[in-house]
Design an enzyme around this catalytic site. Structure first.
Site, PDB file in Angstrom:
ATOM      1  N   LYS A 127       0.851  -1.198   0.000  1.00 15.09           N
ATOM      2  CA  LYS A 127       0.000   0.000   0.000  1.00 15.09           C
ATOM      3  C   LYS A 127       0.884   1.244   0.000  1.00 15.09           C
ATOM      4  O   LYS A 127       1.952   1.248   0.627  1.00 15.09           O
ATOM      5  CB  LYS A 127      -0.881  -0.052   1.259  1.00 15.09           C
ATOM      6  CG  LYS A 127      -1.884   1.088   1.415  1.00 15.09           C
ATOM      7  CD  LYS A 127      -2.753   0.855   2.648  1.00 15.09           C
ATOM      8  CE  LYS A 127      -3.784   1.933   2.886  1.00 15.09           C
ATOM      9  NZ  LYS A 127      -4.638   1.635   4.062  1.00 15.09           N
ATOM     10  N   SER A 186      -9.632   1.514   3.363  1.00 12.39           N
ATOM     11  CA  SER A 186      -8.842   2.381   2.523  1.00 12.39           C
ATOM     12  C   SER A 186      -7.839   1.632   1.657  1.00 12.39           C
ATOM     13  O   SER A 186      -7.359   2.180   0.673  1.00 12.39           O
ATOM     14  CB  SER A 186      -8.091   3.400   3.381  1.00 12.39           C
ATOM     15  OG  SER A 186      -7.195   2.733   4.270  1.00 12.39           O
ATOM     16  N   SER A 195      -9.500  -1.131   7.434  1.00 12.95           N
ATOM     17  CA  SER A 195      -9.046  -0.945   6.054  1.00 12.95           C
ATOM     18  C   SER A 195      -8.394  -2.136   5.391  1.00 12.95           C
ATOM     19  O   SER A 195      -8.095  -2.067   4.197  1.00 12.95           O
ATOM     20  CB  SER A 195      -8.094   0.242   5.975  1.00 12.95           C
ATOM     21  OG  SER A 195      -8.845   1.413   6.003  1.00 12.95           O
TER      22      SER A 195
HETATM   23  N1  GLN Z   1     -13.008   3.399   7.252  1.00  7.86           N
HETATM   24  C1  GLN Z   1     -12.160   3.693   8.353  1.00  7.86           C
HETATM   25  C2  GLN Z   1     -11.777   5.137   8.339  1.00  7.86           C
HETATM   26  O1  GLN Z   1     -12.093   5.791   7.410  1.00  7.86           O
HETATM   27  C3  GLN Z   1     -10.965   2.794   8.348  1.00  7.86           C
HETATM   28  C4  GLN Z   1      -9.692   3.379   7.895  1.00  7.86           C
HETATM   29  C5  GLN Z   1      -8.511   2.491   8.104  1.00  7.86           C
HETATM   30  O2  GLN Z   1      -8.602   1.398   8.657  1.00  7.86           O
HETATM   31  N2  GLN Z   1      -7.361   2.990   7.710  1.00  7.86           N
HETATM   32  O3  GLN Z   1     -11.177   5.632   9.243  1.00  7.86           O
END
Ligand code: GLN
Length: 475
Positions: free
Chosen positions: A75, A150, A174
């Site tokens: 990532k 994400s 995410s």
């Molecule tokens: N959807 C969650 C957020 O927007 C998870 C993000 C993540 O795990 N990096 O914070």
């Protein structure tokens, strides 16, 4: 081709394939599926050179590294020395890592080949991969759907067969949620299991590198390589990670939250799917029992108060002076310079979270929001400890629905946040959690079962996951 890392390595050592041929295969796939927008950058030449070197070394090898020849994508929030890393943000455009993240160093030392870095939501903030400076990523199973976020690009890189495994980061879901939307396996280890050194911070007390794979076994092999103490991260747990098999309990004791499975936001088919797994587990002699859980409604608010607070502090380093995009406009003073640099560099969602985080940390509101959210976090930790006195694991949905349609939630941040209801629990409590692709919805999209175990008990998590994948795949 091959079904797993072990299968691939057998083929390598029996001479029926080579690392170069394998990298070429993945490069072709990446090229053919460019429109999915999963990769930010592909390290084609370098990966081929790495593969050639591994091929050349094979004869003399006494003991190959555990990830020998394995093709990995990462990532765009994980530092790989001398490669760009931007957190999918304009504010970091052109930034080049000056060192390797510990996880990357360990991948390379174990013989892995890093093929490219993947698209994601800006600074890992989001659930759809629509908050990226590089544009959105398409779900390969249905291109009108998001891949989740994400770590959407990392999920699609495995889903669409563009690499064998990939790394993402999981602050609130995410890794698990995009794994759920894409129909693959996604693990978030215990907090501290994998060093965060070289992971661009979103919310430091939540962030954890996670792994995507096609099988639980591939994830286990990778976890073994990258986990463990690290002198560069004092929150990385000291105990070395021993994944030797402990005796698998013949019968598991599993808890579920009735409130979670009956929640109005949960798709009826997802709930029915999980209830049928519960029934089957019981029929096979495992004990699966409901546990009262009255904190469900506080989880998402507590998560967003605490993570935005941490984010507002972590992201203040991108000021255009020390780090980050610097405005070229003529400005009257330093404040105007900061404002403009940051407004130009950060996208809308990141700005929203910095504002929210700054607000909840401000003197007048600190107790009303931040302190309260910390109290919720403490209650969750205590509650969880009590559950694990009596149970080996907790099961939950991963997401309340299957993959969203592109654009469906992008104008409604609150609706997007609320869909994190089942994933943020593991991050608030530091538990390891995995999403297993056990089901298919009547809309043809996959969905997963989320399994959590006690902190640092990845061994039970992976053993139970293996059982579930082998014997409980629906349909
Ligand atoms: N959807 C969650 C957020 O927007 C998870 C993000 C993540 O795990 N990096 O914070």
């Amino acid at each position: 081709m091959f079904t797993s890392i072990t299968d691939y390595q057998q083929q390598l050592f029996s001479g029926s394939t080579t690392c170069v041929a394998t990298v070429q295969h993945y490069l072709q796939q990446i090229n053919a599926k460019k429109h999915l927008n999963a990769f930010v950058e592909v390290f084609a030449e370098e990966a081929l050179a790495q593969a050639a070197a591994l091929d050349a070394s094979r004869n003399g090898i006494v003991k190959a590294g555990p990830l020998y020849g394995v093709v990995v994508a990462i990532k765009d929030v994980i530092c790989y020395k001398e490669h760009k890393v931007t957190a999918a943000s304009k504010i970091l455009a052109g930034f080049i890592s000056v060192y390797n993240a510990t996880a990357i160093q360990r991948l390379l030392d174990a013989g892995a080949i890093i093929i490219g870095n993947c698209n994601c939501d800006e600074f890992a903030m989001g659930s759809t991969n629509e908050n990226s400076a590089y544009g959105n990523v398409l779900n390969a199973l249905d291109e009108t759907k998001v891949p989740g976020g994400s770590s959407g690009g990392s999920a699609v890189s495995v889903q669409a067969g563009m690499c064998m495994i990939s790394l993402g980061s999981d602050t609130g879901g995410s890794v698990r949620q995009p794994a759920d939307f894409c129909g693959i396996v996604g693990l978030k280890p215990s907090y501290g299991r994998i060093s965060r050194y070289g992971l661009i911070a979103y919310a430091s007390s939540f962030d954890q590198i996670g792994i995507f794979g096609n099988t639980v076994e591939d994830i286990e092999i990778t976890l073994k390589v990258i986990a463990g103490p690290d002198e560069y991260d004092s929150t990385a747990i000291e105990q070395p990670f021993l994944l030797e098999k402990k005796n698998t309990p013949a019968k598991y004791r599993i808890a579920y939250f009735e409130e979670a499975l009956q929640h109005p936001s949960l798709d009826k088919e997802i709930s029915a799917g999980i209830f049928s797994t519960i029934k089957k587990l019981k029929a096979d002699g495992h004990s699966v029992e409901p546990v009262a859980f009255d904190l469900l409604e506080y989880i998402v608010p507590a998560y967003y108060v605490l993570t935005t607070a941490e984010a507002s502090s972590n992201l203040n380093r991108y000021d255009g002076v020390r780090f980050g995009h610097r405005t070229e406009a003529a400005v009257a003073d330093l404040t105007a310079f900061y404002k403009l640099s940051r407004s130009e560099g950060f996208g809308k969602e990141v700005q929203r979270r910095i504002l929210l985080g700054t607000f909840v940390l401000s003197a007048g509101y600190f107790d009303a929001y931040f302190t309260k959210a910390q109290q919720v976090r403490r209650m969750l930790v205590n509650k969880t400890a009590a559950i694990f006195n009596d149970f080996d694991a907790i099961i939950l949905p991963t997401s309340p629905t299957t993959a969203f349609t592109i654009g469906e939630k992008s104008d409604d941040p609150i609706a997007m946040y609320l869909a994190d209801i089942y994933t943020v629990f593991a991050n608030l409590t530091g538990l390891p959690a995995i999403s297993l692709p056990l089901y298919k919805h009547s809309n043809s999209l996959p969905f997963g079962l989320q399994v959590l175990t006690n902190k640092m008990d990845e061994v039970t998590l992976l053993q139970l996951s293996t059982l579930l994948m082998q014997q409980y795949k629906a349909g």
